[in-house]
Design a protein around this motif. Structure first.
Motif, PDB file in Angstrom:
ATOM      1  N   ASN A 265     -28.399  15.779  17.178  1.00  0.00           N
ATOM      2  CA  ASN A 265     -29.088  14.753  17.960  1.00  0.00           C
ATOM      3  C   ASN A 265     -29.567  15.381  19.261  1.00  0.00           C
ATOM      4  O   ASN A 265     -28.758  15.858  20.062  1.00  0.00           O
ATOM      5  N   ASP A 266     -30.889  15.375  19.462  1.00  0.00           N
ATOM      6  CA  ASP A 266     -31.430  16.017  20.659  1.00  0.00           C
ATOM      7  C   ASP A 266     -31.032  15.281  21.931  1.00  0.00           C
ATOM      8  O   ASP A 266     -31.107  15.845  23.020  1.00  0.00           O
ATOM      9  N   GLU A 405     -41.919  21.328  21.545  1.00  0.00           N
ATOM     10  CA  GLU A 405     -41.989  21.048  20.114  1.00  0.00           C
ATOM     11  C   GLU A 405     -40.754  21.601  19.406  1.00  0.00           C
ATOM     12  O   GLU A 405     -40.192  22.617  19.834  1.00  0.00           O
ATOM     13  N   PRO A 406     -40.329  20.972  18.315  1.00  0.00           N
ATOM     14  CA  PRO A 406     -39.164  21.480  17.568  1.00  0.00           C
ATOM     15  C   PRO A 406     -39.479  22.826  16.920  1.00  0.00           C
ATOM     16  O   PRO A 406     -40.604  23.079  16.494  1.00  0.00           O
ATOM     17  N   GLU A 413     -32.948  23.320  13.138  1.00  0.00           N
ATOM     18  CA  GLU A 413     -34.076  22.820  13.922  1.00  0.00           C
ATOM     19  C   GLU A 413     -33.618  22.484  15.333  1.00  0.00           C
ATOM     20  O   GLU A 413     -32.725  21.661  15.539  1.00  0.00           O
ATOM     21  N   GLY A 415     -34.653  20.935  18.920  1.00  0.00           N
ATOM     22  CA  GLY A 415     -35.599  20.037  19.552  1.00  0.00           C
ATOM     23  C   GLY A 415     -35.975  20.485  20.946  1.00  0.00           C
ATOM     24  O   GLY A 415     -35.591  21.567  21.411  1.00  0.00           O
ATOM     25  N   ARG A 416     -36.701  19.630  21.640  1.00  0.00           N
ATOM     26  CA  ARG A 416     -37.211  19.964  22.975  1.00  0.00           C
ATOM     27  C   ARG A 416     -36.101  20.348  23.938  1.00  0.00           C
ATOM     28  O   ARG A 416     -36.172  21.386  24.610  1.00  0.00           O
ATOM     29  N   SER A 418     -33.019  21.210  23.330  1.00  0.00           N
ATOM     30  CA  SER A 418     -32.302  22.410  22.910  1.00  0.00           C
ATOM     31  C   SER A 418     -33.062  23.658  23.346  1.00  0.00           C
ATOM     32  O   SER A 418     -32.461  24.660  23.777  1.00  0.00           O
ATOM     33  N   ASN A 419     -34.398  23.625  23.250  1.00  0.00           N
ATOM     34  CA  ASN A 419     -35.202  24.754  23.708  1.00  0.00           C
ATOM     35  C   ASN A 419     -35.015  24.996  25.200  1.00  0.00           C
ATOM     36  O   ASN A 419     -34.843  26.136  25.645  1.00  0.00           O
TER      37      ASN A 419
END
Length: 596
Positions: A265-266, A405-406, A413, A415-416, A418-419
């Motif tokens: 969950n982002d 963007e994912p 994967e 998400g935003r 996490s990046n």
């Protein structure tokens, strides 16, 4: 007449009579049996309806708060067996033997009874409890009573019979037993396992889906961490980390890097990214407060300078200067602007001391916020759009990757947020490296000398003003660098984000509290303090109206029981405690010097 000397085995903590008069053997047996029964009770249904969060209606499959009670009961059982001298478990309790059992039993009792009370309150009475709930409450109480019958490990010589005095003594850690040396590979595995466990606990806390589960988690972690400290296990780990410093730092950042890969969950990754921003800024403040001893109450202004600079030069449609620089240039611009701002503030004010310096820096912090608010083209030049701030800050693009963007990395994967978490982790590594190098340099030792006694430092030939200005400028630069990332994470920069006290950190008051709570002058202290101060309000939003009250109570309790902070170096421990009650091995600063 001659006497033959008797050889006795040295003990790490003197044992005094128990709080409840019970035979020691019976108390140990009852504690173990009670913990086992509490463990078994979690496999029974605690309530009949799934309306209570966590669905505690299933028999044979613990869920929600039952998992916490299960964990607490299992740990109590393990340490009860370790106190009996069970082979293979004695390594877990090199210090106090019985106090860890008491603390874990108390934590299990508090978690279980909190769950029972929460069920009764939310569902409308004790009638909503199934037999499993009653069994868990009774067995956890029996375990606690039996643990109170164990001899109390009391460091020192205080025989005060008061229950409160004797119980609080259980929170003080004795010197651990010396264990036979382990092979290097085994020590490295222990360090890796410790950070893996830390990652699991942190991830579990962030992933809690409802407030009741998070409160139970906090209760169990608080008592569990104290029990581990009382057992002397943290000091044993500190010895290992001090011996393998590079391995420790690597393991710490590998665990941090793995965090976003554990998130599905982002929204929870958002908390992680903001914690890193908060922690990095707190570590920058630690240079100013923890090393140089300068009380700066307007430090959040430097974060704002970096954020506003990045917002103005990153291509936002609302930017009034119409410049778009690549990210590396925006970072340098934000850091340089904060550096200049720090020098401009520090040069005229650092000749002040103590409370006077704190008042002046608080004033400059408010001047920055009000200045940004008035630069709206009406009250002043049109630069920051006034109270509306600078919205619509675009996402970053690095090496062809749009962080908004994912992206799939190693089959996961991201998400935003996490990046941005991984990007902020890179900056955290930079800040930690700068802090460690500064702390271990001649300049760092000069800062500590100024902090301890500026008059004596001047007498030894240290240019106090120049070094204080250097600390001020370095701390401002690190905050400005973090601010450039914060601007992109939050999309919008407004003056309201940089008040002295605000409901949502980071702000100057919470940054200073993070440094003090975690431990001034250490690396891991501000990181842990910032994580706690951000995570708790984020997970307990229903208590936002009482946040400052609870925050004040927590600080009072901290100053009473742990004035040196959660992670303290030896100098602070010597300042606040007797030499026989220190939490780090003699001659070893432990985790703080290992850079963790």
């Amino acid at each position: 007449m001659t006497t033959t000397p008797q050889h006795t085995t040295p003990t790490t903590a003197r044992q005094t009579p128990p709080l409840i008069p019970l035979p020691a053997a019976a108390a140990r047996t009852a504690t173990a049996v009670g913990a086992l029964a509490t463990f078994a009770s979690t496999f029974l249904a605690w309530t009949w309806t799934s309306e209570f969060p966590g669905d505690l209606t299933v028999t044979g499959y613990p869920g929600g708060l039952q998992v916490l009670t299960l964990t607490g009961a299992l740990l109590t059982l393990v340490y009860a067996l370790a106190a009996r001298g069970t082979r293979g478990l004695r390594w877990l309790s090199p210090g106090g033997k019985n106090s860890p059992v008491l603390l874990l039993a108390l934590g299990t009792f508090a978690t279980t009874w909190y769950a029972v009370v929460a069920i009764a309150v939310e569902l409308g009475g004790l009638a909503n409890l199934e037999p499993g709930g009653y069994v868990a409450a009774i067995t956890s109480l029996i375990t606690l009573v039996a643990a109170l019958g164990l001899p109390t490990d009391v460091p020192g010589s205080d025989d005060n019979p008061l229950v409160w005095k004797r119980l609080t003594q259980s929170f003080k850690a004795p010197t651990p037993d010396k264990a036979p040396p382990l092979p290097s590979w085994a020590e490295i595995l222990i360090i890796a396992a410790a950070f893996g466990l830390g990652l699991f606990v942190f991830t579990y806390g962030i992933d809690t889906e409802y407030a009741e589960l998070f409160i139970g988690f906090l209760i169990l972690v608080a008592f569990g961490a104290t029990a581990v400290s009382r057992a002397g296990l943290n000091r044993r780990l500190a010895t290992l980390t001090a011996k393998h410093k590079n391995i420790t730092v690597t393991a710490a950042f590998v665990a941090a890097f793995a965090f976003p890969f554990t998130q599905s969950n982002d929204a929870y990754a958002t908390i992680g990214a903001n914690i890193l921003i908060f922690a990095t800024v707190a570590l920058g403040l630690n240079v100013v407060v923890g090393l140089a001893g300068l009380l700066d109450l307007g430090y959040v202004a430097f974060l704002g300078v970096g954020a506003y600079t990045a917002a103005l030069v990153s291509g936002s449609p609302s930017s009034t200067i119409g410049i778009q620089l690549p990210f590396w240039a925006a970072v340098l611009a934000g850091a340089a602007a904060s550096l200049i701002f720090g020098v401009v503030i520090g040069a005229p004010t650092l000749r002040l001391h103590g409370d006077y310096l704190a008042i002046v820096t608080l004033g400059f912090g408010e001047i920055f916020r009000i200045g940004m608010q008035n630069m709206d083209g009406s009250s002043g030049p049109d630069v920051t759009n006034g109270p509306n701030g600078i919205p619509n800050i675009p996402d970053l693009e690095l090496f062809g990757f749009n962080l908004g963007e994912p992206h799939t990395v190693l089959g996961v994967e991201l998400g935003r947020f996490s990046n941005y978490y991984l990007l902020m982790l890179f900056f955290t590594i930079i800040v930690v490296t700068v802090f460690r190098r500064s702390d271990q340099s001649r300049i760092g030792r000069a800062w500590v000398a100024i902090r301890e006694d500026e008059t004596a430092a001047r007498a030894m030939g240290i240019n106090a003003f120049r070094l204080k200005l250097l600390a001020f400028a370095l701390g401002a630069t690190l905050a400005g660098m973090a601010g450039t990332v914060q601007a992109h994470v939050t999309f919008t920069v407004t003056p309201a984000q940089y008040k002295f006290v605000e409901a949502v950190p980071p702000n100057s008051a919470f940054l200073l509290a993070a440094v003090i709570l975690g431990g001034m002058g250490t690396v891991s202290g501000p990181l842990i303090g910032a994580a706690l101060l951000y995570l708790i309000p984020a997970k307990l939003q229903f208590m936002s109206d009482y946040q400052l009250l609870l925050f004040g109570i927590a600080l009072v309790l901290l100053m009473r029981f742990r004035p040196e902070g959660l992670i303290a170096d030896r100098r602070k421990q010597l300042e606040f405690h007797d030499t026989g009650q220190l939490d780090a091995p003699k001659g070893d600063i432990g985790l703080s010097k290992a850079g963790v």
